[in-house]
Design a protein around this motif. Sequence first.
Motif, short mmCIF file in Angstrom:
data_model
loop_
_atom_site.label_atom_id
_atom_site.label_comp_id
_atom_site.label_asym_id
_atom_site.label_seq_id
_atom_site.Cartn_x
_atom_site.Cartn_y
_atom_site.Cartn_z
N VAL A 70 0.79 -1.17 0.06
CA VAL A 70 -0.13 0.16 -0.05
C VAL A 70 0.74 1.43 -0.01
CG1 VAL A 70 -1.80 1.30 1.15
CG2 VAL A 70 -1.92 -1.42 0.86
N GLY A 71 1.88 1.32 0.72
CA GLY A 71 2.75 2.57 0.87
C GLY A 71 3.58 2.62 -0.36
N ARG A 107 2.92 -2.78 -13.43
CA ARG A 107 3.72 -2.94 -12.09
C ARG A 107 2.62 -2.08 -10.72
NH1 ARG A 107 7.21 -6.43 -10.98
NH2 ARG A 107 8.02 -4.98 -9.12
N LEU A 108 2.09 -1.25 -11.12
CA LEU A 108 1.02 -0.57 -10.05
C LEU A 108 0.13 -1.71 -9.85
CD1 LEU A 108 3.08 1.64 -10.16
CD2 LEU A 108 1.18 3.15 -10.00
N GLN A 109 -0.49 -2.25 -10.92
CA GLN A 109 -1.64 -3.10 -10.65
C GLN A 109 -1.27 -4.40 -9.96
OE1 GLN A 109 -3.08 -4.26 -14.92
NE2 GLN A 109 -4.88 -3.55 -14.24
N LEU A 110 0.04 -4.79 -10.15
CA LEU A 110 0.67 -5.86 -9.39
C LEU A 110 0.62 -5.76 -8.03
CD1 LEU A 110 2.36 -8.49 -9.01
CD2 LEU A 110 4.41 -7.01 -9.12
N PHE A 113 -2.83 -5.99 -6.48
CA PHE A 113 -3.01 -7.49 -6.25
C PHE A 113 -2.39 -8.01 -5.02
CE2 PHE A 113 -3.80 -7.39 -11.08
CZ PHE A 113 -5.17 -7.33 -10.97
N GLU A 114 -1.25 -7.55 -4.87
CA GLU A 114 -0.34 -7.87 -3.41
C GLU A 114 -0.93 -7.18 -2.41
OE1 GLU A 114 1.73 -10.32 -3.23
OE2 GLU A 114 1.91 -10.74 -5.40
N ALA A 115 -1.47 -5.88 -2.24
CA ALA A 115 -2.05 -5.09 -1.25
C ALA A 115 -3.33 -5.94 -0.70
CB ALA A 115 -2.25 -3.77 -1.74
N ARG A 116 -4.14 -6.20 -2.02
CA ARG A 116 -5.53 -7.13 -1.54
C ARG A 116 -5.05 -8.24 -1.06
NH1 ARG A 116 -9.92 -6.18 -6.17
NH2 ARG A 116 -10.93 -7.47 -4.57
N ALA A 156 -5.62 1.70 -14.79
CA ALA A 156 -5.30 0.35 -14.41
C ALA A 156 -5.65 0.16 -12.89
CB ALA A 156 -3.87 0.01 -15.00
N VAL A 157 -4.95 0.83 -12.30
CA VAL A 157 -4.98 0.80 -10.67
C VAL A 157 -6.25 0.80 -10.19
CG1 VAL A 157 -4.26 1.92 -8.36
CG2 VAL A 157 -2.63 1.73 -10.22
N LEU A 158 -7.20 1.51 -10.55
CA LEU A 158 -8.56 1.62 -10.22
C LEU A 158 -9.44 0.40 -10.53
CD1 LEU A 158 -10.39 3.80 -8.70
CD2 LEU A 158 -10.88 4.49 -11.02
#
Length: 186
Positions: A70-71, A107-110, A113-116, A156-158
């Motif tokens: 998240v950070g 990369r930001l989508q990844l 997914f990792e944050a979720r 993409a992030v949204l």
Amino acid sequence: LNHGDAEGSHDAFREWARSQSVPETGLRWWETGAAMGSQLAVLALIAAAADPAMREERATLIERAYFPWVGALSTLLDSVVDQSIDRAENQRSLIDYYGSPEIAAERLQLMVFEARRAIDPLADASNHMMLLAAMAAFFHSRPQASAPEVSQVTQAVLKAVGCWGSPALLFFRIHRASARISPKYI
């Protein structure tokens, strides 16, 4: 260290971030640096400390969700929307290290997914998920996000945030519209 100029004073930041990188995360050095520059993990832990039922195991899970995922996402999204300002002021932008909006979006989508995945086991996962969605929507709703290369990344992030993103985006769009109409009340 992070706010070096575009001519190379980022060397110390790069070396420091590389020394702090955890290979298991698969993060690139500037992504690790972005995560370490975020205060969200500390704020989430302070908020959690107010709960009398707080235990060390839960604090560890919160820390793992916010650092690095998240950070890093927060800092990098800020870098995305500030890209044109950074260029105009001859400041280096962390997002420039990706080389293209397509790579940055991937990369930001990844990271989402990792944050979720890291948020999911938390007892109050829905609160943390809403924060993640609000963060994605906040950056996507900023006026600077309408530039095509920026919009591609924030969209993409949204999208990766999923169904949580739509209500948060609606809120921020209404909030920004209200501020244009009646700025003294916002």
